[in-house]
Design a protein around this motif. Structure first.
Motif, PDB file in Angstrom:
ATOM      1  N   ASP A   1       0.787  -1.228   0.032  1.00 15.48           N
ATOM      2  CA  ASP A   1      -0.061   0.111   0.078  1.00 15.48           C
ATOM      3  C   ASP A   1       0.770   1.158   0.195  1.00 15.48           C
ATOM      4  O   ASP A   1       0.687   2.110  -0.771  1.00 15.48           O
TER       5      ASP A   1
ATOM      6  N   GLU B   1       2.374   2.063  -3.416  1.00 14.23           N
ATOM      7  CA  GLU B   1       1.245   2.561  -4.218  1.00 14.23           C
ATOM      8  C   GLU B   1       0.992   3.949  -3.757  1.00 14.23           C
ATOM      9  O   GLU B   1       0.807   4.926  -4.606  1.00 14.23           O
ATOM     10  N   ASN B   2       1.139   4.642  -2.357  1.00 11.40           N
ATOM     11  CA  ASN B   2       1.030   5.783  -1.895  1.00 11.40           C
ATOM     12  C   ASN B   2       2.255   6.769  -2.635  1.00 11.40           C
ATOM     13  O   ASN B   2       2.195   7.730  -2.757  1.00 11.40           O
TER      14      ASN B   2
ATOM     15  N   GLN C   1       1.564   7.232  -6.280  1.00 12.69           N
ATOM     16  CA  GLN C   1       0.400   8.362  -6.219  1.00 12.69           C
ATOM     17  C   GLN C   1       0.950   9.752  -6.024  1.00 12.69           C
ATOM     18  O   GLN C   1       0.743  10.775  -6.785  1.00 12.69           O
TER      19      GLN C   1
ATOM     20  N   PHE D   1      -5.138  13.364  -3.638  1.00 13.67           N
ATOM     21  CA  PHE D   1      -4.436  12.166  -3.221  1.00 13.67           C
ATOM     22  C   PHE D   1      -5.174  11.404  -2.244  1.00 13.67           C
ATOM     23  O   PHE D   1      -5.809  11.793  -1.220  1.00 13.67           O
TER      24      PHE D   1
ATOM     25  N   PRO E   1      -5.074   8.070  -0.465  1.00  8.90           N
ATOM     26  CA  PRO E   1      -4.059   6.824  -0.118  1.00  8.90           C
ATOM     27  C   PRO E   1      -4.949   5.376  -0.009  1.00  8.90           C
ATOM     28  O   PRO E   1      -5.780   5.629   0.527  1.00  8.90           O
ATOM     29  N   GLN E   2      -3.752   4.378  -0.257  1.00  8.47           N
ATOM     30  CA  GLN E   2      -4.418   3.131  -0.009  1.00  8.47           C
ATOM     31  C   GLN E   2      -4.480   2.797   1.311  1.00  8.47           C
ATOM     32  O   GLN E   2      -3.404   3.251   2.194  1.00  8.47           O
ATOM     33  N   ARG E   3      -5.598   2.203   1.972  1.00  7.14           N
ATOM     34  CA  ARG E   3      -5.560   2.370   3.497  1.00  7.14           C
ATOM     35  C   ARG E   3      -6.221   0.918   3.835  1.00  7.14           C
ATOM     36  O   ARG E   3      -6.512   0.709   4.814  1.00  7.14           O
TER      37      ARG E   3
ATOM     38  N   TYR F   1      -0.469   7.742   9.221  1.00  4.02           N
ATOM     39  CA  TYR F   1      -1.871   7.615   8.448  1.00  4.02           C
ATOM     40  C   TYR F   1      -2.656   8.605   9.470  1.00  4.02           C
ATOM     41  O   TYR F   1      -3.501   9.311   8.690  1.00  4.02           O
TER      42      TYR F   1
ATOM     43  N   TYR G   1      -1.140  11.921   6.707  1.00  6.41           N
ATOM     44  CA  TYR G   1      -2.181  11.621   5.907  1.00  6.41           C
ATOM     45  C   TYR G   1      -3.337  12.627   6.137  1.00  6.41           C
ATOM     46  O   TYR G   1      -4.110  13.172   5.266  1.00  6.41           O
TER      47      TYR G   1
ATOM     48  N   THR H   1       6.286   8.889   3.913  1.00  5.68           N
ATOM     49  CA  THR H   1       5.756   7.714   3.381  1.00  5.68           C
ATOM     50  C   THR H   1       7.048   6.632   3.083  1.00  5.68           C
ATOM     51  O   THR H   1       6.979   5.362   3.257  1.00  5.68           O
TER      52      THR H   1
END
Length: 230
Positions: free
Chosen positions: A55, A58-59, A62, A108, A110-112, A139, A143, A216
């Motif tokens: 995740d 991916e963040n 992104q 944005f 974020p994958q969570r 997080y 985030y 991150t």
């Protein structure tokens, strides 16, 4: 009664051995069960951290795209500021894209999934305190700043659009804007103030996004070192 005592006296070593065997068996069963539970917990933790690592990857990708997009907008805003401040500048068709994108920004999300799974199970599922604290901080704190910045940018878009509609008209595409009167626009303080404010705001947002990107990457690198993956 005498017979019972006599029997106990004669066979107590046998009875003691049986008690010891039973006790050891019970303790062994408990130990095996605890080992199995601990093994399952370690396996679950590892799977969650691997998912979290994915995740965060991916963040990172992104966020890099978001920063690249916003940096392009920031550069175009500065071009518009220079053009509007120059008496010699003249309008060119290429500027309609600059005007059209000038109050835009990237979002944005974020994958969570892994984080929410950990949260629902209880953060203690992460046994490493350093990793646990880093994940929660990323997080819940950083985030969260990203979300607040996005809400602020949306508010700026709505406010600036009100002024844009007064001075710009649509082009061929939805993201093209053409000045109603370029020469008058150059002398319009209201519009120039909006452009200047958007540029300053975008610069601050990009700085914040770069900080969160770094946090991150740091958290993902920490996970890599703990679970031995790249």
């Amino acid at each position: 009664m005498k017979r019972i005592f006599t029997t106990l006296k004669e066979k107590w070593p046998e009875y003691l051995l049986e008690i010891l065997v039973i006790t050891i068996g019970i303790l062994g069963a408990f130990a095996l069960n605890n080992w199995n539970e601990a093994s399952k917990a370690r396996k679950t933790e590892h799977e969650l951290l691997v998912a979290m690592h994915h995740d965060l990857g991916e963040n990172v990708d992104q966020m890099k795209r978001v920063i690249a997009f916003d940096s392009t907008i920031y550069a175009r805003l500065n071009v518009l500021i220079e053009i509007l401040d120059s008496e010699e500048s003249v309008y060119h068709d290429s500027l309609k894209v600059y005007f059209g994108y000038s109050n835009r920004s990237a979002s944005f999300d974020p994958q969570r999934l892994a984080y929410e799974s950990i949260k629902s199970m209880g953060f203690n599922v992460i046994s490493d305190l350093e990793v646990r604290n880093k994940v929660i901080e990323l997080y819940d704190q950083y985030y969260g700043h990203f979300k607040a910045a996005g809400e602020h940018q949306n508010a700026m878009y709505i406010e600036s659009s009100r002024i844009y509609f007064k001075h710009l008209r649509g082009g061929v595409t939805p993201l093209e804007k053409i000045p109603n009167d370029f020469e008058l626009l150059k002398g319009n303080d209201e519009f120039k103030n909006v452009i200047t404010t958007l540029a300053a705001d975008m610069n601050s947002v990009i700085s914040l996004h770069n900080l969160i990107l770094q946090k991150t990457i740091e958290t993902r690198n920490l996970l890599s070192s703990k679970i031995n993956i790249n």
